[in-house]
Write a protein that holds these residues in place. Structure first.
Motif, PDB file in Angstrom:
ATOM      1  N   UNK A  11      59.651  55.576   5.816  1.00 53.61           N
ATOM      2  CA  UNK A  11      60.085  56.286   3.905  1.00 53.61           C
ATOM      3  C   UNK A  11      60.855  54.538   3.445  1.00 53.61           C
ATOM      4  N   UNK A  12      60.890  54.137   4.129  1.00 54.77           N
ATOM      5  CA  UNK A  12      61.461  52.488   3.728  1.00 54.77           C
ATOM      6  C   UNK A  12      60.386  51.499   2.762  1.00 54.77           C
ATOM      7  N   UNK A  13      59.221  51.602   3.492  1.00 54.16           N
ATOM      8  CA  UNK A  13      58.313  50.585   3.249  1.00 54.16           C
ATOM      9  C   UNK A  13      57.728  51.699   1.952  1.00 54.16           C
ATOM     10  N   UNK A  14      57.518  52.679   1.666  1.00 50.06           N
ATOM     11  CA  UNK A  14      57.199  53.872   0.827  1.00 50.06           C
ATOM     12  C   UNK A  14      57.837  53.628  -0.207  1.00 50.06           C
ATOM     13  N   UNK A  15      59.405  54.015  -0.338  1.00 50.05           N
ATOM     14  CA  UNK A  15      59.778  52.913  -1.659  1.00 50.05           C
ATOM     15  C   UNK A  15      60.330  51.679  -1.472  1.00 50.05           C
ATOM     16  N   UNK A  16      59.490  50.586  -0.968  1.00 49.18           N
ATOM     17  CA  UNK A  16      59.695  49.400  -1.480  1.00 49.18           C
ATOM     18  C   UNK A  16      58.126  49.118  -2.247  1.00 49.18           C
ATOM     19  N   UNK A  17      57.576  49.686  -1.400  1.00 50.73           N
ATOM     20  CA  UNK A  17      56.047  50.011  -2.368  1.00 50.73           C
ATOM     21  C   UNK A  17      55.756  50.530  -3.366  1.00 50.73           C
ATOM     22  N   UNK A  18      56.692  51.384  -4.248  1.00 49.24           N
ATOM     23  CA  UNK A  18      57.261  52.451  -5.791  1.00 49.24           C
ATOM     24  C   UNK A  18      57.646  51.045  -6.353  1.00 49.24           C
ATOM     25  N   UNK A  19      58.821  50.624  -5.757  1.00 50.48           N
ATOM     26  CA  UNK A  19      58.933  49.142  -6.399  1.00 50.48           C
ATOM     27  C   UNK A  19      58.239  48.115  -6.567  1.00 50.48           C
ATOM     28  N   UNK A  20      57.133  47.595  -5.981  1.00 47.84           N
ATOM     29  CA  UNK A  20      56.784  46.794  -6.097  1.00 47.84           C
ATOM     30  C   UNK A  20      56.622  45.518  -5.774  1.00 47.84           C
ATOM     31  N   UNK A  21      57.233  45.954  -4.505  1.00 46.29           N
ATOM     32  CA  UNK A  21      58.124  45.139  -3.367  1.00 46.29           C
ATOM     33  C   UNK A  21      56.761  44.699  -1.955  1.00 46.29           C
ATOM     34  N   UNK A  22      57.023  43.748  -1.647  1.00 42.31           N
ATOM     35  CA  UNK A  22      55.980  43.117  -0.293  1.00 42.31           C
ATOM     36  C   UNK A  22      57.080  42.288   1.009  1.00 42.31           C
ATOM     37  N   UNK A  23      56.807  42.802   1.989  1.00 43.10           N
ATOM     38  CA  UNK A  23      57.442  41.864   2.401  1.00 43.10           C
ATOM     39  C   UNK A  23      56.744  41.425   4.329  1.00 43.10           C
ATOM     40  N   UNK A  24      56.444  40.129   4.153  1.00 45.78           N
ATOM     41  CA  UNK A  24      55.501  39.028   4.958  1.00 45.78           C
ATOM     42  C   UNK A  24      56.224  38.501   5.939  1.00 45.78           C
ATOM     43  N   UNK A  25      56.270  38.897   7.428  1.00 42.87           N
ATOM     44  CA  UNK A  25      56.856  37.804   8.081  1.00 42.87           C
ATOM     45  C   UNK A  25      55.924  37.429   8.267  1.00 42.87           C
ATOM     46  N   UNK A  26      56.040  35.678   8.034  1.00 43.18           N
ATOM     47  CA  UNK A  26      55.597  34.846   8.617  1.00 43.18           C
ATOM     48  C   UNK A  26      55.005  34.516  10.013  1.00 43.18           C
ATOM     49  N   UNK A  27      53.671  34.303  10.275  1.00 45.33           N
ATOM     50  CA  UNK A  27      53.301  34.001  11.916  1.00 45.33           C
ATOM     51  C   UNK A  27      53.683  32.569  12.217  1.00 45.33           C
ATOM     52  N   UNK A  28      54.200  32.542  13.769  1.00 43.02           N
ATOM     53  CA  UNK A  28      53.202  31.347  13.983  1.00 43.02           C
ATOM     54  C   UNK A  28      54.158  30.341  13.851  1.00 43.02           C
ATOM     55  N   UNK A  29      55.536  30.168  13.134  1.00 37.68           N
ATOM     56  CA  UNK A  29      56.854  29.708  12.721  1.00 37.68           C
ATOM     57  C   UNK A  29      56.955  28.424  13.898  1.00 37.68           C
ATOM     58  N   UNK A  30      56.603  27.148  13.443  1.00 37.72           N
ATOM     59  CA  UNK A  30      57.087  26.578  14.354  1.00 37.72           C
ATOM     60  C   UNK A  30      58.606  25.408  13.703  1.00 37.72           C
ATOM     61  N   UNK A  31      58.652  25.449  12.189  1.00 38.12           N
ATOM     62  CA  UNK A  31      59.987  24.566  12.594  1.00 38.12           C
ATOM     63  C   UNK A  31      60.059  24.465  10.563  1.00 38.12           C
ATOM     64  N   UNK A  32      61.045  24.700  10.102  1.00 39.63           N
ATOM     65  CA  UNK A  32      61.032  24.447   9.248  1.00 39.63           C
ATOM     66  C   UNK A  32      62.379  23.611   8.934  1.00 39.63           C
ATOM     67  N   UNK A  33      62.338  22.634   7.388  1.00 39.23           N
ATOM     68  CA  UNK A  33      63.132  21.282   7.077  1.00 39.23           C
ATOM     69  C   UNK A  33      63.515  21.276   6.017  1.00 39.23           C
ATOM     70  N   UNK A  34      64.942  21.571   5.531  1.00 32.72           N
ATOM     71  CA  UNK A  34      65.132  21.451   4.435  1.00 32.72           C
ATOM     72  C   UNK A  34      65.819  20.015   3.839  1.00 32.72           C
ATOM     73  N   UNK A  35      65.504  19.616   3.215  1.00 35.10           N
ATOM     74  CA  UNK A  35      65.463  17.903   2.433  1.00 35.10           C
ATOM     75  C   UNK A  35      66.588  18.054   1.414  1.00 35.10           C
ATOM     76  N   UNK A  36      67.723  17.300   1.850  1.00 32.53           N
ATOM     77  CA  UNK A  36      68.636  16.815   0.449  1.00 32.53           C
ATOM     78  C   UNK A  36      68.562  15.303   0.593  1.00 32.53           C
ATOM     79  N   UNK A  52      58.062  39.768  -1.886  1.00 33.70           N
ATOM     80  CA  UNK A  52      57.023  39.310  -2.845  1.00 33.70           C
ATOM     81  C   UNK A  52      57.643  40.638  -4.088  1.00 33.70           C
ATOM     82  N   UNK A  53      58.027  40.458  -5.070  1.00 30.03           N
ATOM     83  CA  UNK A  53      58.936  41.409  -5.925  1.00 30.03           C
ATOM     84  C   UNK A  53      58.692  40.985  -7.597  1.00 30.03           C
ATOM     85  N   UNK A  54      57.969  41.207  -8.369  1.00 30.83           N
ATOM     86  CA  UNK A  54      57.722  41.565  -9.773  1.00 30.83           C
ATOM     87  C   UNK A  54      57.548  39.851  -9.898  1.00 30.83           C
ATOM     88  N   UNK A  55      56.339  39.667  -8.791  1.00 29.56           N
ATOM     89  CA  UNK A  55      55.405  38.738  -9.132  1.00 29.56           C
ATOM     90  C   UNK A  55      56.305  36.622  -8.203  1.00 29.56           C
TER      91      UNK A  55
END
Length: 114
Positions: A11-36, A52-55
């Protein structure tokens, strides 16, 4: 947030689809770096979910971060000044400046043994 506290995932997926919202887990993420400007936040083995919601795509990072401070940049003029003041080699002057985060006076004191 939701009545009863329990929600059927289907039902949650159905509600999200109605709202135009998509969620995707990125596969095989090795490392994330946030540079400051002060350094980098590094996430090893992070879970990243793209929503992804409203573009607009929003990324959520889940995991433990470690902070890696930015390397201190030592100007050549500073190295020369410390060399002249202490009669130290260029290598020793630069090492002292790095150890003191670029503080010229502290580097001179360190090399002078004061």
């Amino acid at each position: 947030m939701f009545p009863g506290g329990k929600i059927n995932p289907k039902k949650m997926k159905q509600m999200m689809k109605q709202l135009g919202m998509q969620m995707e887990t990125l596969e095989d993420v090795q490392r994330v770096v946030i540079e400051t400007g002060k350094g980098n936040y590094v996430f090893d083995e992070a879970e990243v979910v793209a929503t992804i919601m409203q573009g607009t795509t929003t990324y959520q990072i889940n995991g433990e971060a470690r902070f890696e401070p930015a390397a201190v940049e030592i100007p050549e003029e500073d190295v020369k000044l410390v060399m002249v003041q202490t009669n130290a080699s260029a290598e020793a002057a630069k090492e002292a400046l790095i150890a003191t985060n670029g503080d010229i006076a502290e580097a001179i004191l360190r090399l002078s043994g004061a």
